[in-house]
Design an enzyme around this catalytic site. Structure first.
Site: not given
Ligand SMILES: *Cc1c(COP(=O)(O)O)cnc(C)c1O
Length: 362
Positions: A102, A172, A196
């Site tokens: 990511w 993030d 999540k």
């Molecule tokens: C799932 C995830 C993303 C991507 O999320 P989207 O909503 O599909 O854009 C980005 N960063 C992390 C750490 C993630 O777990």
């Protein structure tokens, strides 16, 4: 058929109590005589729901008053680009600490909008560790330092907030937000896709220090993409993802009733210990490659000693009511995502299954 233990990495399991309440309120929400999905986001009822969700979130994370909380449409991926769009100009630089897939994507998506410099890349370890220290690596004139507190695919988590000095830290938090306490004041900006640990997909939470959005460096971006314009309009510049916002609000209430983030963190530690313990005591049948100090409490990738058994492991686990254990293709093997909504009971059902599987096939 009945609900199973769902180890999906995302969209992920939601607390059963929350889903039951949403079902209960599906046709008629409060006094609305309609579903929460069917009413105006500008009406008093929804506006007060939105404000209450924000208050609960602020209380849970102890968000300081000089931070804005935004509930926006989109995903974390969108914000890989939107963050530099809002915090700097293309001529400025930003530092990126890359500890997994990511973080890599944040760099590539951010690059059109900022001179993104990778100051640390843990690729040489196969993304199995976090850096020891950042001393001497960071550029003091960078617009921000970006990192990924929990790498969802590689199962690598920072258990301490990196020390970056005066440059605003951007995290993030998509796969770790609300799983533990965090000192928001150490950050310039925290963002997280909802699917999540917060609610359904389509919603992104952005917590940003006011001074960073007070004077946007570019005037040439669409208003819906502007944190400053969204903050000035309480995230309602256009129609927000109302149902996701409602559900996020129910999850925040559930977290408060469950003892808040201190209790949640203890629960998450117990779950992670049970699962890593099972892997480490399997005499090599199961293996997790991540350095112990960087093991994620949320996403636990593991391989079987013989990958020929992968298919059988997946079909038997799914038949036993343990869903979505297939690992990400970048890592292979299995991955168990054990976010807040996964009870200890679910993790113990998984470890019982794993021990039994190892006995039968070891
Ligand atoms: C799932 C995830 C993303 C991507 O999320 P989207 O909503 O599909 O854009 C980005 N960063 C992390 C750490 C993630 O777990």
């Amino acid at each position: 058929m009945s609900r199973a233990f769902n180890f999906s990495a995302g969209p992920a399991a939601l607390p059963e109590e929350v889903l039951r309440q949403a079902r209960e309120e599906c046709l008629e929400w409060g006094e609305a005589r309609a579903s929460v999905m069917e009413i105006s986001h500008r009406g008093n009822a929804f506006v007060s729901l939105a404000a209450e969700a924000e208050r609960d979130l602020r209380e849970l994370l102890r968000v300081p008053p000089n931070y804005k909380v935004l509930f926006l449409q989109g995903g974390a991926t969108q914000h890989f680009a939107q963050i530099p769009m809002n915090l700097c100009t293309p001529n400025e630089t930003a530092d990126y600490i890359v500890t997994g897939a990511w973080g890599q994507k944040a760099v590539s998506e951010g690059t059109p909008y900022v001179d993104a410099r990778v100051v640390v890349d843990m690729q040489a370890t196969g993304y199995t560790d976090v850096p020891d220290s950042l001393v001497g690596l960071l550029n003091p004139s960078a617009s921000y330092v970006h990192y990924t507190p929990n790498e969802t695919i590689h199962g690598v988590e920072f258990h301490d907030v990196p020390v970056v000095g005066e440059v605003p830290l951007v995290g993030d938090f998509s796969s770790t937000i609300l799983s533990r306490e965090v000192d928001v004041s150490k950050f310039g900006l925290i963002y997280a896709g909802a699917q999540k640990n917060i609610g359904p997909s389509g919603l992104v939470l952005v917590i940003v220090r006011e001074d960073l959005v007070a004077h946007p460096p570019r005037s040439n971006i669409a208003k819906v993409l502007s944190y400053s314009a969204q903050a000035a309009n309480d995230s309602m510049l256009n129609t927000p993802p109302t149902f996701a916002w409602y559900l996020a609000g129910l999850v925040f209430k559930w977290l408060k009733h469950s003892g808040g983030l201190v209790a949640m963190e203890q629960r998450n530690i117990a779950k992670a210990q049970a699962l890593y313990g099972c892997i480490d005591h399997s005499a090599g049948f199961f293996r997790n490659p991540v350095a112990v100090r960087a093991r994620s409490r949320m996403n636990v990738p593991f391989t079987l000693h013989d990958s020929q058994l992968d298919g059988l492991f997946l079909s038997e686990s799914s038949a036993a009511g343990l869903l979505a254990l297939k690992g990400h293709k970048a890592v292979g093997g299995m991955r168990a995502s054990i976010y807040n909504a996964m009870p200890l009971e679910g993790v113990l059902a998984l470890t019982d299954f794993m021990s039994d599987f190892a006995r039968r096939h070891g």
